[in-house]
Design a protein around this motif. Structure first.
Motif, PDB file in Angstrom:
ATOM      1  N   ILE A 175      -0.889  -2.565   7.833  1.00 41.93           N
ATOM      2  CA  ILE A 175      -1.461  -1.321   7.330  1.00 41.93           C
ATOM      3  C   ILE A 175      -2.373  -0.729   8.405  1.00 41.93           C
ATOM      4  CG2 ILE A 175      -2.891  -0.269   5.547  1.00 41.93           C
ATOM      5  CD1 ILE A 175      -0.116  -1.303   4.659  1.00 41.93           C
ATOM      6  N   GLN A 180      -2.097   2.127   2.508  1.00 42.65           N
ATOM      7  CA  GLN A 180      -1.698   1.554   1.219  1.00 42.65           C
ATOM      8  C   GLN A 180      -2.809   1.769   0.201  1.00 42.65           C
ATOM      9  OE1 GLN A 180      -0.877  -2.859   0.687  1.00 42.65           O
ATOM     10  NE2 GLN A 180       1.214  -2.051   0.535  1.00 42.65           N
ATOM     11  N   LYS A 202       1.569  -0.853  -5.820  1.00 42.22           N
ATOM     12  CA  LYS A 202       0.814  -0.196  -4.756  1.00 42.22           C
ATOM     13  C   LYS A 202       1.606   0.997  -4.222  1.00 42.22           C
ATOM     14  CE  LYS A 202      -1.913  -4.171  -3.228  1.00 42.22           C
ATOM     15  NZ  LYS A 202      -2.307  -5.023  -2.084  1.00 42.22           N
ATOM     16  N   ASN A 247       2.672   2.959  -1.089  1.00 39.55           N
ATOM     17  CA  ASN A 247       2.835   2.872   0.362  1.00 39.55           C
ATOM     18  C   ASN A 247       2.954   4.292   0.907  1.00 39.55           C
ATOM     19  OD1 ASN A 247       2.875   0.069   0.198  1.00 39.55           O
ATOM     20  ND2 ASN A 247       5.086   0.001  -0.034  1.00 39.55           N
TER      21      ASN A 247
END
Length: 371
Positions: free
Chosen positions: A139, A173, A237, A239
């Protein structure tokens, strides 16, 4: 025919998010001559191998780079031929116009964003690279291209981005889907603040870059950049791939930061893509932390000082039976969903949405009354 700036798409927070800009639009044979001369023939040949150069700020990120290369992990969306190299394997005597990774890394002071770096001399789309390889990348990873020849556009539109543009996409994220649509505003604000920081550091005149809702960047009434954010939802989550295109040194087809700087300053100093990118991530990481932990309201005052729309009067066309009725509303700010908050002359508060069809957002707004 002059090149056309892209249509911006701003969809419901409940769906896939898609915002805009990584170049200038041509359709079919209407290819803009002002851009074509910047693009070598090889850059338009999608059959030749694409080169990605990997590196990191620390030993940990460089180890990730080695692992990705050795395992052949990274792929292109079209499964095109791909050559992956480490920065240590690249000839240091690269062209002057190539991105200087070392210069960027020396100016970067983040804990997460921008520390894992992918560079390509020419690429279909930085956004496609980070989106297609999202789960393989750390990330905050960023992909930068010197030339981009298949940027994102609607339908079959082609995107061409000339040398001198700062073209990059990076990964984020997030867990709270309600605030994902607001991320593009944090990114836009980080770009404008980064430009201020670089100018202040170098003792340069102030470049008054403004935000045009939802995701365009303007200076002196001309567009110099914009934002593209897309997201997918996996394993609870979001992305998010965030992409930015910013005219730093390319004067065509509109203007660029350095052209404005030459008018304002007697100095020969030119903004460099590397300095602007490092300043962006240094600023974005701080703004993003405030955004996640304290909410967008902590950034609103700064955002409204930077955007173009406070107090703007907008005409809304609405159907009333067989007749089209025009109503005037005044923009006051943003709603919690990221749309425009406005008030009618009757004092009625409303939320303005783009209709999804109009090229100019402000000519295709749909009003929804708020209680």
């Amino acid at each position: 025919m002059p090149p056309t700036p892209c249509l911006r798409i701003f969809t419901s927070p409940l769906g896939t998010l898609s915002y805009c800009f990584l170049g200038y639009l041509t359709s079919g044979s209407q290819r803009a001559c002002s851009l074509a001369r910047y693009l070598p023939v090889a850059a338009m040949d999608s059959s030749s191998a694409c080169k990605l150069v990997l590196c990191g700020k620390s030993c940990a990120e460089n180890e990730i780079a080695r692992s990705l290369k050795n395992n052949g992990t990274l792929k292109l969306p079209d499964n095109g031929e791909l050559s992956v190299l480490l920065q240590s394997e690249v000839d240091k005597t690269c062209e002057d116009k190539s991105f200087n990774v070392e210069l960027f890394m020396n100016s970067l002071s983040t804990n997460q964003f921008g520390r894992f770096f992918i560079w390509s001399p020419r690429l279909t789309s930085t956004h496609d690279v980070v989106t297609h390889n999202f789960k393989e990348l750390p990330i905050g990873a960023v992909c930068v291209a010197d030339i981009q020849y298949k940027g994102r556009g609607r339908s079959k539109n082609v995107w061409e981005s000339p040398i001198g543009c700062l073209l990059f996409s990076f990964t984020v994220q997030m867990e709270d889907g309600r605030i994902v649509p607001l991320l593009q505003y944090v990114v836009s604000l980080a770009v404008t603040e980064a430009i201020k920081d670089v100018c202040n550091k170098e003792g340069l005149p102030y470049l008054d870059v403004k935000i045009k809702w939802p995701n365009d960047l303007y200076i002196n009434g001309l567009k110099v950049g914009g934002i593209l954010c897309t997201s997918t939802y996996k394993l609870k989550k979001f992305n998010v791939s965030a992409g930015i295109g910013l005219n730093v040194s390319n004067e065509k087809p509109t203007t660029c930061l350095n052209e404005v700087l030459r008018i304002l300053s007697t100095s020969d100093f030119q903004l460099r893509r590397e300095d602007v990118l490092a300043a962006f991530f240094n600023k974005f990481e701080k703004l993003y932390d405030l955004f996640i932990n304290q909410g967008f309201q902590t950034l609103e005052d700064l955002y409204y000082k930077t955007w173009l729309h406070s107090g703007q009067r907008v005409i809304i066309q609405e159907n009333n039976g067989d007749q089209s009725v025009e109503n005037v509303v005044t923009i006051q700010g943003l709603t919690s969903s990221g749309y425009l908050l406005a008030f009618g002359d009757d004092g009625q508060m409303c939320e303005l949405h783009p209709d999804g069809n109009s090229f100019d957002f402000f000519k295709g707004l749909v009003r929804r009354k708020l209680d």
